[in-house]
Design a protein around this motif. Structure first.
Motif, PDB file in Angstrom:
ATOM      1  N   GLY A 191       0.816  -1.206   0.000  1.00  0.00           N
ATOM      2  CA  GLY A 191       0.000   0.000   0.000  1.00  0.00           C
ATOM      3  C   GLY A 191       0.852   1.258   0.000  1.00  0.00           C
ATOM      4  N   PRO A 205      -8.026   3.880   2.182  1.00  0.00           N
ATOM      5  CA  PRO A 205      -7.425   2.870   3.069  1.00  0.00           C
ATOM      6  C   PRO A 205      -7.314   3.327   4.520  1.00  0.00           C
ATOM      7  N   ILE A 237      -6.767  -1.600   0.899  1.00  0.00           N
ATOM      8  CA  ILE A 237      -5.687  -1.119   0.035  1.00  0.00           C
ATOM      9  C   ILE A 237      -5.887  -1.489  -1.424  1.00  0.00           C
TER      10      ILE A 237
END
Length: 305
Positions: A191, A205, A237
């Motif tokens: 991520g 996220p 993510i």
């Protein structure tokens, strides 16, 4: 003045393409892929390969049959296959993984017009369909080495809190679960890479995970176990940031994250199924057009539509 050219907007361009975005996503998924093999063994690689190949082949077969332009080179089907595999238990039957790939590519993506036109995330929807169709296979967690087969969410739901793994094991991914969802560390690395490369923004996220943490604490649950368990990091993510099925504005992404987080906790705490991330994302996918409309920015000097 005669040397100047005039053209319609947009005037700002860069070298970003669908293929380059998909390539970055593949790179971001590598840590979770490596973690899945370390935790679950060679069969994790087999399931992932089956889903990748199946998704690409289903897209090729459908587009050839419909006399459409074949677009398997854009990498979107490959990504769908990886993310679908990461949502499956290591003991899933091969033919069931192939079936799930067909649902994701043909029923969710291609029948709605292909990339950019699907209303819901293909991997999320396929996981839900597979859960409803193959509930035993999708909820059978085989133990691997010293790792118990039961997922932390299942242990919490059954009240077996004394059997829960430690926080460090949760963070590293040394516990039961689907292939690519166990290691929060690996998913965070992926991520962070996507945020640095500006493939995704941080809004959904971070807000998604923070909402699950806060709301589970309000309900008297252990918030750390809730954010480290199940498919929260994987969903937040890699699935809740899908360009097609999630909001286009930063404000909309925040709304999406809050809504998905609240729904996830509600499903986990009050639902009959310990996990709720996929259901939450699917419901928010359906609401995305309304979120976009409510949060769209008015151009300078423009009037409200």
């Amino acid at each position: 003045m005669s040397n100047l050219s005039v053209s319609i907007s947009p005037h700002i361009r860069n070298k970003t393409t669908t293929k380059s975005i998909m390539f970055d996503v593949v790179i971001a998924l590598i840590p979770a892929y490596a973690a899945s093999i370390l935790v679950f063994g060679a069969r994790a690689a087999l399931i992932t390969t089956v889903c990748m190949v199946s998704c690409v082949l289903w897209e090729f077969i459908y587009q050839k049959a419909m006399k459409m332009t074949v677009t398997i080179n854009d990498g979107s089907a490959l990504i769908t296959g990886i993310i679908l595999a990461f949502n499956l238990p290591v003991g899933i039957e091969i033919w069931q993984a192939v079936f799930g790939s067909m649902v994701a590519i043909i029923l969710v993506k291609q029948l709605f017009g292909g990339l950019g036109k699907n209303f819901a995330n293909p991997a999320v929807t396929a996981r839900i369909v597979m859960f409803l169709a193959f509930s035993v296979s999708m909820t059978t967690w085989k133990p691997v080495d010293s790792i118990t087969g039961a997922t932390p969410l299942a242990l919490m739901a059954s009240g077996d809190v004394y059997e829960l793994p430690s926080y460090i094991k949760m963070f590293l991914g040394l516990h039961g679960g689907s292939l690519g969802e166990t290691s929060a560390l690996a998913l965070m690395i992926g991520g962070l890479y996507l945020i640095i490369k500006k493939v995704i923004s941080w809004h959904t996220p971070v807000v998604f995970i923070a909402t699950v943490f806060a709301f589970s604490a309000v309900l008297g649950q252990n918030p750390l176990y809730h954010i480290l368990s199940g498919g929260l990091f994987l969903g937040a993510i890699f699935m809740a940031t899908d360009y097609v099925t999630t909001p286009q504005t930063d404000a909309g992404r925040v709304v999406f994250g809050v809504g998905a987080g609240l729904l996830t906790v509600i499903f986990r705490v009050y639902g009959s199924y310990p996990e709720g991330v996929s259901f939450a994302i699917l419901l928010m996918n359906i609401l995305t057009p309304y979120i976009n409309r409510a949060t769209q920015k008015k151009p300078l000097g423009g009037i409200k539509a």
